[in-house]
Design a protein around this motif. Structure first.
Motif, PDB file in Angstrom:
ATOM      1  N   LEU A  30     -16.488 -32.928   1.458  1.00 45.09           N
ATOM      2  CA  LEU A  30     -15.425 -33.590   2.407  1.00 45.09           C
ATOM      3  C   LEU A  30     -14.623 -34.487   2.022  1.00 45.09           C
ATOM      4  O   LEU A  30     -13.319 -34.424   2.214  1.00 45.09           O
ATOM      5  N   GLU A  31     -14.759 -35.001   0.841  1.00 42.44           N
ATOM      6  CA  GLU A  31     -13.844 -36.168   0.216  1.00 42.44           C
ATOM      7  C   GLU A  31     -12.847 -35.403  -0.672  1.00 42.44           C
ATOM      8  O   GLU A  31     -11.593 -35.733  -0.893  1.00 42.44           O
TER       9      GLU A  31
ATOM     10  N   MET B 163     -11.872 -43.627  -7.774  1.00 49.78           N
ATOM     11  CA  MET B 163     -12.206 -44.127  -6.394  1.00 49.78           C
ATOM     12  C   MET B 163     -13.463 -42.977  -6.012  1.00 49.78           C
ATOM     13  O   MET B 163     -14.750 -43.574  -5.648  1.00 49.78           O
TER      14      MET B 163
ATOM     15  N   ASP C 280     -11.721 -32.699   0.591  1.00 43.76           N
ATOM     16  CA  ASP C 280     -10.771 -32.288   1.629  1.00 43.76           C
ATOM     17  C   ASP C 280     -10.918 -30.564   1.709  1.00 43.76           C
ATOM     18  O   ASP C 280     -10.275 -29.893   2.277  1.00 43.76           O
TER      19      ASP C 280
ATOM     20  N   ARG D 285     -22.403 -32.585   0.183  1.00 44.24           N
ATOM     21  CA  ARG D 285     -21.585 -32.383   1.438  1.00 44.24           C
ATOM     22  C   ARG D 285     -20.286 -33.603   1.410  1.00 44.24           C
ATOM     23  O   ARG D 285     -19.332 -33.112   1.543  1.00 44.24           O
ATOM     24  N   VAL D 286     -20.776 -34.715   1.155  1.00 41.50           N
ATOM     25  CA  VAL D 286     -19.743 -35.731   1.111  1.00 41.50           C
ATOM     26  C   VAL D 286     -18.641 -35.514   0.152  1.00 41.50           C
ATOM     27  O   VAL D 286     -17.466 -35.678   0.338  1.00 41.50           O
TER      28      VAL D 286
ATOM     29  N   THR E  95      -3.026 -31.203   0.786  1.00 36.50           N
ATOM     30  CA  THR E  95      -3.251 -30.854   2.126  1.00 36.50           C
ATOM     31  C   THR E  95      -4.940 -31.169   2.627  1.00 36.50           C
ATOM     32  O   THR E  95      -5.579 -30.923   1.744  1.00 36.50           O
ATOM     33  N   GLY E  96      -5.028 -32.004   3.800  1.00 31.74           N
ATOM     34  CA  GLY E  96      -6.158 -32.243   4.015  1.00 31.74           C
ATOM     35  C   GLY E  96      -6.861 -31.049   4.858  1.00 31.74           C
ATOM     36  O   GLY E  96      -6.730 -29.939   4.846  1.00 31.74           O
ATOM     37  N   GLN E  97      -7.545 -31.551   5.943  1.00 29.09           N
ATOM     38  CA  GLN E  97      -8.185 -30.477   6.813  1.00 29.09           C
ATOM     39  C   GLN E  97      -7.486 -29.468   7.315  1.00 29.09           C
ATOM     40  O   GLN E  97      -7.752 -28.547   7.883  1.00 29.09           O
ATOM     41  N   ASP E  98      -5.990 -30.031   7.618  1.00 25.04           N
ATOM     42  CA  ASP E  98      -5.241 -28.939   8.214  1.00 25.04           C
ATOM     43  C   ASP E  98      -4.838 -27.650   7.423  1.00 25.04           C
ATOM     44  O   ASP E  98      -4.320 -26.568   8.120  1.00 25.04           O
TER      45      ASP E  98
ATOM     46  N   ALA F 291      -5.513 -35.059  -6.644  1.00 29.93           N
ATOM     47  CA  ALA F 291      -5.971 -34.393  -5.546  1.00 29.93           C
ATOM     48  C   ALA F 291      -6.931 -33.530  -5.982  1.00 29.93           C
ATOM     49  O   ALA F 291      -6.866 -32.876  -7.105  1.00 29.93           O
TER      50      ALA F 291
ATOM     51  N   PHE G 164     -14.213 -28.912   6.785  1.00 31.21           N
ATOM     52  CA  PHE G 164     -15.750 -29.218   7.167  1.00 31.21           C
ATOM     53  C   PHE G 164     -16.455 -27.981   7.649  1.00 31.21           C
ATOM     54  O   PHE G 164     -17.766 -27.820   7.453  1.00 31.21           O
ATOM     55  N   ARG G 165     -15.851 -26.877   8.357  1.00 34.98           N
ATOM     56  CA  ARG G 165     -16.532 -25.696   8.751  1.00 34.98           C
ATOM     57  C   ARG G 165     -16.812 -25.056   7.245  1.00 34.98           C
ATOM     58  O   ARG G 165     -18.108 -24.471   7.276  1.00 34.98           O
TER      59      ARG G 165
END
Lengths: 446, 322
Positions: free
Chosen positions: A39-40, A1, A42, A35-36, A225-228, A254, A45-46
């Motif tokens: 972010l992808e 993907m 995970d 950057r992308v 885990t994502g952004q959390d 992941a 973003f900071r």
């Protein structure tokens, strides 16, 4: 993907080959791609923002090394920055001077605490320690049973609690006493999974910490885990002061950007990664490998390490010679398959490879272990002469081979096709960029 | 809401519980959006950056976020929107649209038992979800049988049995290590013989990259169909709300091999995130069936896009820019 970052950067810079410097304009596009990609994967973003700044400063105006294209140069910088941020070297567990050393295993529900506790116990016992496990998760149904069964399978001791002993604090206290009495030097305390917002359970963890003065408080985090990730790690760290992180489920696909986020908000080292369901699937954390993975570049070092464990060097060198001289026969092919099997499940090996160039075509290869058994059977059914020179295998021979191996002529045809393809592919491997990386190993993949 | 046996009344307290459950997401997403928008009139690059950070921060994913921002940009370009205050509505509308587009009700089951398979990666909350589902089906006046087909993980069977006791539901199980398909076969047969309405299959957690384990799910599907040709009637993928972009890959792979018909988003009470379901709805067109908002048996709430979005955008604490 995900498109591989190095591919994207290659596109960004495709017209820039030969340019002496990374300029503001070409960097702009490159940074956007980076950057992308982050972010992808995970990464919080900071954290991404910080990283991008750091990369920008470092990359701007830097002389492009003669050996590298601009995209390689940027990748190198990105990887260095990621590695730096992940911690520059592998971290070790600490032990108390006054045993037993207590280690508290904490984390969110479903992150893999109990499995990790078992794996850690095994790792400790393989490394000269004698661990005792205890589960103080009195909340989740059958949680304590789970650790008991894990311990039984590992043949390592677990403190099961006296009848009526149902309070986490009591269980932990008794476990430590038992460890001291039976000469166990490490107590692993598997705690209940909790949400970081759960004040009551956080208080309980605080009490456990106070009672046990653990040397290590290991935060178990799910690689998916994502952004959390930032939030929960931050909260656990604030409340308890974690001393290290175990990143679990890294055997999936992941990218594990959470590792970067957790490291950056807690400042605590990542100590281990969980890479499978078996009890030995726990590996020390290597920043560089995870950095590659976050970038979607595969974990070539782990791969090489595993391969080195499993592959006979002399044989490999011989194979390399044969490859170059185009003498790679069906018999060698069979030996290769047998060796590859020693590496463990092939999918997990393939997932470690960078998804570039020729490896990209391998990405979607479904590796069926049974298929390998079949292939080996087919080759076994050939005569030595046939194995030596596949060109002589005509229709009649194919039928005989199929009969002998309990397969069909189509299977035999397919194998021969695969074999000729493999020959071609391995020639590429022995030259090209893989040749450089795997130089000392010279591993021909089928 | 629609169930496998037609529509049932929803408890009136549900919306309140949902609001409480998504409190975190509200403060993480909507309040942040509002903070970004507060006191601004103009829509400029800075504002868009901040919106992007907020949306990505909720795990909605780069592609979906870009789509939302693109829409805002277009409207600004065409002078349809000039006021920052309208953006909140635009985002709300867009999120709702995505969730509604994939909100397909389950196909009705003519003849019980309805076979419900519950699948997902390790630690996503499958067994807990099953306990809650059993409670929910009981409350709808249905009979339920549980099937302990996670024969792999230590104490998984015991865990399901405890849920069985809690919800007064019988559990069909075999010894650890036995073939999951065999347990499933027995359970589905038993459910049919006893004229149960539902049989819920607990499966072992598996990462979507493990081809062999994924093939096992396929086999379980086939086994179910051997007993009842139309089974499984519902295949629920359980997804932890803290999952990031890998959730999309999970949904994709599990749908490929196991024919997922809906998503259960668990542990939503603990996280401000869960945005990956938006990406899943958008890219894979999978409906969200339930959200899990706590550890109690009642803490599983049927998902309704409109109510969900409403509780996100209109919960207490968001009045300030309403």
């Amino acid at each position: 993907m995900f498109d591989n970052l190095s591919d994207k950067l290659q596109r960004v810079f495709k017209n820039l080959r030969g340019e002496g410097r990374l300029s503001a304009e070409n960097m702009e596009t490159a940074l956007r791609e980076i950057r992308v990609a982050l972010l992808e994967a995970d990464v919080n973003f900071r954290v991404v923002k910080q990283l991008i700044e750091a990369i920008k400063v470092k990359a701007m105006g830097e002389e492009v090394l003669a050996a590298l294209s601009p995209s390689q140069q940027v990748i190198k910088i990105v990887k260095e920055e990621l590695t730096k941020m992940l911690g520059s070297h592998e971290s070790k567990l600490r032990f108390s001077n006054d045993p037993p050393t207590v280690m508290l295993i904490v984390g969110l529900q479903g992150s893999g605490k109990t499995t990790s506790t078992g794996k850690l116990a095994r790792w400790l016992s393989k490394n000269g320690h004698s661990p005792l496990m205890v589960s103080v998760d009195v909340y989740r149904p059958a949680a304590r049973d789970q650790l008991r069964i894990v311990a039984r399978d590992l043949k390592l001791p677990v403190y099961e609690g006296a009848p009526g002993e149902t309070q986490p604090i009591d269980l932990a206290r008794s476990a430590r006493r038992e460890a001291a009495q039976s000469g166990r030097d490490v107590v692993l305390v598997d705690t209940a999974g909790r949400l970081h917002i759960d004040a009551a359970l956080m208080t309980e963890l605080g009490q456990l910490k106070e009672l046990l003065s653990p040397v290590e408080i290991l935060f178990v985090a799910d690689a998916m885990t994502g952004q959390d990730a930032v939030k929960s790690a931050e909260e656990f760290h604030k409340q308890l002061g974690i001393t290290g992180v175990i990143l679990t489920k890294m055997d999936g696909d992941a990218r594990g950007g959470a590792a970067l986020s957790i490291r950056s908000v807690t400042g605590q080292p990542l100590k281990f990664v969980g890479v499978g369901e078996k009890s030995d699937a726990l590996e020390p954390f290597y920043p560089e490998r995870v950095a590659s993975r976050i970038l979607g570049m595969g974990d070539i070092l782990s791969f090489i390490e595993k391969a080195e464990e499993a592959i006979d060097r002399k044989q490999a060198a011989e194979m390399q010679r044969k490859l170059i001289e185009n003498e790679f026969t069906l018999e060698d092919f069979r030996d290769q398959l047998k060796q590859l099997r020693k590496l463990g499940p092939l999918e997990s090996m393939l997932s470690m490879m960078p998804q570039v160039g020729i490896m990209k075509d391998l990405k979607n290869v479904k590796v069926d272990e049974k298929e390998i058994t079949r292939v080996v059977a087919i080759i076994d059914s050939m005569t030595p002469r046939e194995r030596d020179n596949h060109m002589i295998i005509n229709g009649a021979r194919r039928r005989r081979i199929a009969k002998g191996s309990g397969t069909s002529v189509q299977d035999v045809n397919q194998l021969l096709k695969q074999y000729t393809q493999a020959r071609k592919m391995m020639k590429t491997f022995s030259g090209g960029f893989m040749g450089k990386k795997l130089g000392k190993l010279k591993l021909p993949l089928f | 809401m629609q169930t496998l046996f037609g529509s049932v009344e929803q408890e009136p307290s549900l919306l309140e519980r949902l609001k409480r459950g998504v409190q975190k997401t509200r403060s993480g997403l909507v309040s942040k959006l509002e903070d970004a928008l507060a006191g601004r009139k103009e829509i400029d690059a800075d504002l868009l950056d901040e919106l992007e950070a907020t949306l990505i921060g909720a795990d909605i994913g780069v592609a979906t976020v870009n789509e939302i921002l693109e829409r805002i940009r277009q409207r600004v370009d065409r002078k349809l929107t000039g006021d920052a205050a309208e953006i909140r509505g635009l985002i709300r509308e867009h999120l709702l649209e995505i969730l509604q587009a994939s909100d397909l009700p389950p196909a009705l089951v003519d003849e019980p038992p309805a076979v419900v398979m519950v699948i997902g990666v390790n630690g996503s909350g499958k067994t807990t979800t099953i306990g809650k589902l059993a409670r929910r089906y009981h409350n709808e006046g249905r009979s339920v049988l549980l099937c302990a087909a996670d024969t792999f993980r230590a104490a998984a069977i015991e865990q399901l049995e405890i849920w069985g006791e809690r919800t007064k539901t019988e559990v069909i199980s075999q010894s650890p290590g036995s073939d999951p398909s065999a347990v499933l076969f027995n359970a589905v047969q038993a459910a049919r013989a006893r004229k149960m309405d539902y049989v819920i299959i607990d499966t072992a957690g598996r990462l979507q990259t493990k081809t062999n384990l994924m093939a096992e799910l396929e086999k379980m599907r086939r086994t179910a169909a051997k007993v009842i040709p139309s089974a499984p009637h519902e295949v629920l993928l359980v997804l932890d709300a803290v999952t990031g972009q890998n959730g999309l890959e999970q949904a994709r792979r599990f749908t490929e091999t196991a024919g997922v018909t809906g998503i259960v988003l668990t542990k939503l009470d603990g996280t401000a995130k869960g945005g990956v379901v938006v990406a899943i709805a958008r890219e894979l067109n999978l409906p969200i069936r339930y959200v899990g908002v706590g550890e109690q048996a009642d803490d599983l709430i049927p998902f309704d896009p409109e109510k969900f979005i409403a509780s996100l955008f209109e919960g207490p604490g968001s009045e300030k820019s309403a």
